[in-house]
Design a protein around this motif. Sequence first.
Motif, PDB file in Angstrom:
ATOM      1  N   THR A 117       0.863  -1.178   0.000  1.00 45.55           N
ATOM      2  CA  THR A 117       0.000   0.000   0.000  1.00 45.55           C
ATOM      3  C   THR A 117       0.899   1.227   0.000  1.00 45.55           C
ATOM      4  OG1 THR A 117      -1.857  -1.074   1.108  1.00 45.55           O
ATOM      5  CG2 THR A 117      -1.690   1.318   1.337  1.00 45.55           C
ATOM      6  N   CYS A 118       0.739   2.074  -1.001  1.00 49.91           N
ATOM      7  CA  CYS A 118       1.546   3.281  -1.148  1.00 49.91           C
ATOM      8  C   CYS A 118       0.833   4.433  -0.442  1.00 49.91           C
ATOM      9  CB  CYS A 118       1.755   3.595  -2.626  1.00 49.91           C
ATOM     10  SG  CYS A 118       2.831   5.017  -2.926  1.00 49.91           S
ATOM     11  N   VAL A 119       1.500   4.992   0.548  1.00 50.34           N
ATOM     12  CA  VAL A 119       0.908   6.023   1.409  1.00 50.34           C
ATOM     13  C   VAL A 119       1.565   7.373   1.106  1.00 50.34           C
ATOM     14  CG1 VAL A 119       0.396   6.705   3.769  1.00 50.34           C
ATOM     15  CG2 VAL A 119       0.567   4.267   3.192  1.00 50.34           C
ATOM     16  N   LEU A 120       0.798   8.293   0.537  1.00 54.45           N
ATOM     17  CA  LEU A 120       1.308   9.639   0.275  1.00 54.45           C
ATOM     18  C   LEU A 120       0.933  10.552   1.445  1.00 54.45           C
ATOM     19  CD1 LEU A 120       0.614   9.856  -3.562  1.00 54.45           C
ATOM     20  CD2 LEU A 120       2.646   9.019  -2.369  1.00 54.45           C
ATOM     21  N   TRP A 121       0.562  11.775   1.181  1.00 53.82           N
ATOM     22  CA  TRP A 121       0.310  12.749   2.252  1.00 53.82           C
ATOM     23  C   TRP A 121      -0.454  13.924   1.665  1.00 53.82           C
ATOM     24  CZ3 TRP A 121       5.012  11.316   0.230  1.00 53.82           C
ATOM     25  CH2 TRP A 121       5.604  12.216  -0.643  1.00 53.82           C
ATOM     26  N   ASN A 122      -1.039  14.736   2.542  1.00 53.11           N
ATOM     27  CA  ASN A 122      -1.679  15.964   2.074  1.00 53.11           C
ATOM     28  C   ASN A 122      -1.345  17.170   2.944  1.00 53.11           C
ATOM     29  OD1 ASN A 122      -3.344  15.531   4.293  1.00 53.11           O
ATOM     30  ND2 ASN A 122      -5.111  14.868   3.080  1.00 53.11           N
ATOM     31  N   ALA A 161      -6.776  22.638   9.502  1.00 61.00           N
ATOM     32  CA  ALA A 161      -8.061  23.328   9.532  1.00 61.00           C
ATOM     33  C   ALA A 161      -8.637  23.546   8.139  1.00 61.00           C
ATOM     34  CB  ALA A 161      -7.912  24.665  10.245  1.00 61.00           C
ATOM     35  N   ALA A 162      -7.790  23.413   7.115  1.00 63.63           N
ATOM     36  CA  ALA A 162      -8.220  23.721   5.750  1.00 63.63           C
ATOM     37  C   ALA A 162      -8.829  22.528   5.020  1.00 63.63           C
ATOM     38  CB  ALA A 162      -7.028  24.248   4.946  1.00 63.63           C
ATOM     39  N   GLN A 163      -8.849  21.351   5.647  1.00 65.11           N
ATOM     40  CA  GLN A 163      -9.378  20.164   4.974  1.00 65.11           C
ATOM     41  C   GLN A 163      -9.986  19.228   6.014  1.00 65.11           C
ATOM     42  OE1 GLN A 163      -6.054  18.392   2.875  1.00 65.11           O
ATOM     43  NE2 GLN A 163      -4.695  18.637   4.635  1.00 65.11           N
ATOM     44  N   PRO A 164     -10.934  18.387   5.585  1.00 66.78           N
ATOM     45  CA  PRO A 164     -11.638  17.553   6.564  1.00 66.78           C
ATOM     46  C   PRO A 164     -10.788  16.453   7.170  1.00 66.78           C
ATOM     47  CG  PRO A 164     -12.426  17.108   4.338  1.00 66.78           C
ATOM     48  CD  PRO A 164     -11.548  18.318   4.251  1.00 66.78           C
ATOM     49  N   TRP A 165      -9.770  15.970   6.428  1.00 66.40           N
ATOM     50  CA  TRP A 165      -8.958  14.856   6.939  1.00 66.40           C
ATOM     51  C   TRP A 165      -7.530  15.057   6.469  1.00 66.40           C
ATOM     52  CZ3 TRP A 165     -10.411   8.984   6.009  1.00 66.40           C
ATOM     53  CH2 TRP A 165      -9.570   8.177   6.779  1.00 66.40           C
ATOM     54  N   THR A 166      -6.646  15.266   7.397  1.00 62.38           N
ATOM     55  CA  THR A 166      -5.244  15.542   7.097  1.00 62.38           C
ATOM     56  C   THR A 166      -4.380  14.343   7.430  1.00 62.38           C
ATOM     57  OG1 THR A 166      -5.480  17.912   7.486  1.00 62.38           O
ATOM     58  CG2 THR A 166      -3.273  16.994   7.697  1.00 62.38           C
ATOM     59  N   LEU A 167      -3.536  13.969   6.485  1.00 62.28           N
ATOM     60  CA  LEU A 167      -2.468  12.999   6.729  1.00 62.28           C
ATOM     61  C   LEU A 167      -1.174  13.802   6.813  1.00 62.28           C
ATOM     62  CD1 LEU A 167      -1.018  10.391   7.070  1.00 62.28           C
ATOM     63  CD2 LEU A 167      -1.528   9.792   4.695  1.00 62.28           C
ATOM     64  N   LEU A 168      -0.756  14.055   8.029  1.00 64.26           N
ATOM     65  CA  LEU A 168       0.350  14.964   8.312  1.00 64.26           C
ATOM     66  C   LEU A 168       1.666  14.205   8.380  1.00 64.26           C
ATOM     67  CD1 LEU A 168       0.689  18.061   9.208  1.00 64.26           C
ATOM     68  CD2 LEU A 168       0.926  17.121  11.511  1.00 64.26           C
ATOM     69  N   VAL A 169       2.687  14.750   7.737  1.00 60.64           N
ATOM     70  CA  VAL A 169       4.039  14.194   7.821  1.00 60.64           C
ATOM     71  C   VAL A 169       4.900  15.107   8.682  1.00 60.64           C
ATOM     72  CG1 VAL A 169       6.126  13.569   6.568  1.00 60.64           C
ATOM     73  CG2 VAL A 169       3.893  13.095   5.563  1.00 60.64           C
ATOM     74  N   ILE A 170       5.360  14.562   9.801  1.00 65.61           N
ATOM     75  CA  ILE A 170       6.379  15.218  10.608  1.00 65.61           C
ATOM     76  C   ILE A 170       7.498  14.204  10.850  1.00 65.61           C
ATOM     77  CG2 ILE A 170       4.998  17.067  11.613  1.00 65.61           C
ATOM     78  CD1 ILE A 170       4.338  15.331  13.959  1.00 65.61           C
ATOM     79  N   HIS A 171       8.557  14.627  11.508  1.00 65.14           N
ATOM     80  CA  HIS A 171       9.775  13.819  11.519  1.00 65.14           C
ATOM     81  C   HIS A 171      10.321  13.654  12.935  1.00 65.14           C
ATOM     82  CE1 HIS A 171       9.344  15.436   7.464  1.00 65.14           C
ATOM     83  NE2 HIS A 171      10.052  14.414   7.045  1.00 65.14           N
ATOM     84  N   ASP A 223      -5.940   5.560  10.688  1.00 65.25           N
ATOM     85  CA  ASP A 223      -6.018   5.156   9.283  1.00 65.25           C
ATOM     86  C   ASP A 223      -5.755   6.349   8.371  1.00 65.25           C
ATOM     87  OD1 ASP A 223      -8.408   6.250  10.252  1.00 65.25           O
ATOM     88  OD2 ASP A 223      -9.637   5.175   8.813  1.00 65.25           O
ATOM     89  N   PHE A 224      -5.740   6.090   7.062  1.00 67.29           N
ATOM     90  CA  PHE A 224      -5.303   7.085   6.096  1.00 67.29           C
ATOM     91  C   PHE A 224      -6.446   7.540   5.187  1.00 67.29           C
ATOM     92  CE2 PHE A 224      -1.633   4.045   6.521  1.00 67.29           C
ATOM     93  CZ  PHE A 224      -0.868   4.847   7.365  1.00 67.29           C
ATOM     94  N   PRO A 225      -6.450   8.809   4.776  1.00 61.57           N
ATOM     95  CA  PRO A 225      -7.453   9.253   3.799  1.00 61.57           C
ATOM     96  C   PRO A 225      -7.314   8.466   2.490  1.00 61.57           C
ATOM     97  CG  PRO A 225      -6.244  11.125   4.729  1.00 61.57           C
ATOM     98  CD  PRO A 225      -5.523   9.881   5.155  1.00 61.57           C
ATOM     99  N   PRO A 226      -8.400   7.976   1.929  1.00 64.64           N
ATOM    100  CA  PRO A 226      -8.300   7.178   0.701  1.00 64.64           C
ATOM    101  C   PRO A 226      -7.621   7.903  -0.453  1.00 64.64           C
ATOM    102  CG  PRO A 226     -10.451   6.885   1.701  1.00 64.64           C
ATOM    103  CD  PRO A 226      -9.781   7.976   2.475  1.00 64.64           C
ATOM    104  N   ASP A 227      -7.759   9.230  -0.517  1.00 70.39           N
ATOM    105  CA  ASP A 227      -7.150   9.931  -1.644  1.00 70.39           C
ATOM    106  C   ASP A 227      -5.641  10.095  -1.493  1.00 70.39           C
ATOM    107  OD1 ASP A 227      -7.217  11.824   0.351  1.00 70.39           O
ATOM    108  OD2 ASP A 227      -8.315  13.327  -0.787  1.00 70.39           O
TER     109      ASP A 227
END
Length: 216
Positions: free
Chosen positions: A129-134, A155-165, A192-196
Amino acid sequence: MTFDVTLSFDNGPEPEVTPGVLDVLAAEGIKASFFVLGHKLAMPGRRALAERAHAEGHWIANHTFSHSTPLGLSADPGVADAEIARTEALIGDLARPDRLFRPFGGGGRIGPHLLSPAVRDHLQAGGYTCVLWNAIPRDWAEPDAWVETALAQCAAQPWTLLVIHDLPTGAMAHLPRFIAAVRAAGGRFRQDFPPDCLPIVRGEATMPLEPYVMAA
């Protein structure tokens, strides 16, 4: 307004940082994903950090072995084995059944530089499963200012997949403040992750892959 946030941590594990991140997540009751680098897992003592994260309910995922060149830009015909398969072998029994993989974006960009045709084929044949980010708040570059950027992105989108380090930049000292601010603003954390953000799920393309694959 409510919104959802999925936390993901890239480029660890780091003995100076990852334990503290895990302590914060445990105290806050949040499950996240750790996209680890193979060359770090191979270092003495570092796999134990991934084992602790796994034992505490976090997902351990593959973020290439070297994190040196976006895979779509590599001319090495063996890059998929060297960067993905090698790391997956080091992750071993810590992996999820869907074999989570995140490509190296080179500063968080999304585009055809992410994957080569051979890498795409490797991911599909291997059931990854390839997991990107938004959302990329650039915590590595702005370790004391990323929280405000991340909050605006969430706050700008309903579901955020955040990348921090989980890197020794000082950025993760602000993780408790970020979590508190998200919750104060009506945000909810989930694992879990946003489908998009998932162009490939268990080897099957869920959307056209051309935007993420370098032309042959």
